[in-house]
Design a protein around this motif. Structure first.
Motif, mmCIF file in Angstrom:
data_model
loop_
_atom_site.group_PDB
_atom_site.id
_atom_site.type_symbol
_atom_site.label_atom_id
_atom_site.label_comp_id
_atom_site.label_asym_id
_atom_site.label_seq_id
_atom_site.Cartn_x
_atom_site.Cartn_y
_atom_site.Cartn_z
ATOM 1 N N VAL A 71 0.860 -1.189 0.000
ATOM 2 C CA VAL A 71 0.000 0.000 0.000
ATOM 3 C C VAL A 71 0.895 1.236 0.000
ATOM 4 N N LEU A 72 0.710 2.105 -0.996
ATOM 5 C CA LEU A 72 1.535 3.307 -1.131
ATOM 6 C C LEU A 72 0.925 4.541 -0.482
ATOM 7 N N ASP A 73 -0.397 4.602 -0.363
ATOM 8 C CA ASP A 73 -1.051 5.731 0.293
ATOM 9 C C ASP A 73 -2.382 5.278 0.864
ATOM 10 N N GLU A 74 -3.007 6.178 1.608
ATOM 11 C CA GLU A 74 -4.283 5.846 2.242
ATOM 12 C C GLU A 74 -5.467 6.010 1.307
ATOM 13 N N GLY A 75 -5.239 6.598 0.138
ATOM 14 C CA GLY A 75 -6.331 6.803 -0.805
ATOM 15 C C GLY A 75 -7.109 8.055 -0.500
ATOM 16 N N PRO A 76 -8.068 8.364 -1.369
ATOM 17 C CA PRO A 76 -8.886 9.564 -1.155
ATOM 18 C C PRO A 76 -9.646 9.471 0.164
ATOM 19 N N ARG A 77 -9.728 10.584 0.815
ATOM 20 C CA ARG A 77 -10.467 10.607 2.084
ATOM 21 C C ARG A 77 -11.961 10.585 1.801
ATOM 22 N N ARG A 78 -12.647 9.877 2.649
ATOM 23 C CA ARG A 78 -14.103 9.849 2.521
ATOM 24 C C ARG A 78 -14.680 11.179 3.002
ATOM 25 N N ALA A 79 -15.811 11.519 2.449
ATOM 26 C CA ALA A 79 -16.450 12.779 2.824
ATOM 27 C C ALA A 79 -16.836 12.759 4.295
ATOM 28 N N LYS A 80 -16.666 13.882 4.932
ATOM 29 C CA LYS A 80 -17.084 14.026 6.327
ATOM 30 C C LYS A 80 -18.579 14.318 6.346
ATOM 31 N N HIS A 81 -19.199 13.957 7.433
ATOM 32 C CA HIS A 81 -20.614 14.266 7.589
ATOM 33 C C HIS A 81 -20.766 15.764 7.829
ATOM 34 N N LYS A 82 -21.698 16.387 7.101
ATOM 35 C CA LYS A 82 -21.944 17.815 7.264
ATOM 36 C C LYS A 82 -22.952 18.078 8.372
#
Length: 127
Positions: free
Chosen positions: A64-75
């Motif tokens: 694994v080279l990175d954590e990947g895109p961050r998931r959206a936070k709850h608004k």
């Protein structure tokens, strides 16, 4: 070793696929994930070794080279989301359902507003 991005990974099924530049996508099973990694995220960069399997390329090792895109936070808080859902149910029951029962759809302006409310709720639940 090639580097690719996770196309999709289903932790319940225990497998997914990673892009393979210039070739077929590579199958990635849970058994080849590094120790401590239980899930891959779409868009996450991986380095891997693979072989040709019966059904196509299959990963032997994965780094694994990175954590990947961050998931959206709850608004919205759960209380706010609960109120939005309740208000939407009331709106649908009082304004949309009677028209539909009479054979009429909401006008385009009202339809767009309701659709946007539903999309907002859906994004918030899916985040």
């Amino acid at each position: 070793m090639p580097t690719g991005k996770v196309k999709w990974y289903d932790p319940e099924r225990g497998y997914g696929f990673v892009s393979n530049p210039g070739d077929e996508d590579v199958y990635v099973g849970s058994q080849v994930l590094p120790e401590g990694v239980t899930e891959l995220v779409k868009g996450q960069r991986l380095e891997y070794e693979f072989v040709a399997g019966r059904r196509g390329p299959q990963a032997l090792t994965v780094t694994v080279l990175d954590e990947g895109p961050r998931r959206a936070k709850h608004k919205f808080s759960t209380e706010q989301l609960q109120q939005m859902v309740q208000d939407t149910i009331t709106l649908l029951d009082s304004r949309v359902l009677p028209g539909l029962q009479s054979g009429r759809r909401p006008d385009s302006k009202e339809g767009r507003q309701i659709a946007e409310i539903l999309r907002t709720i859906a994004r918030e639940i899916d985040a």
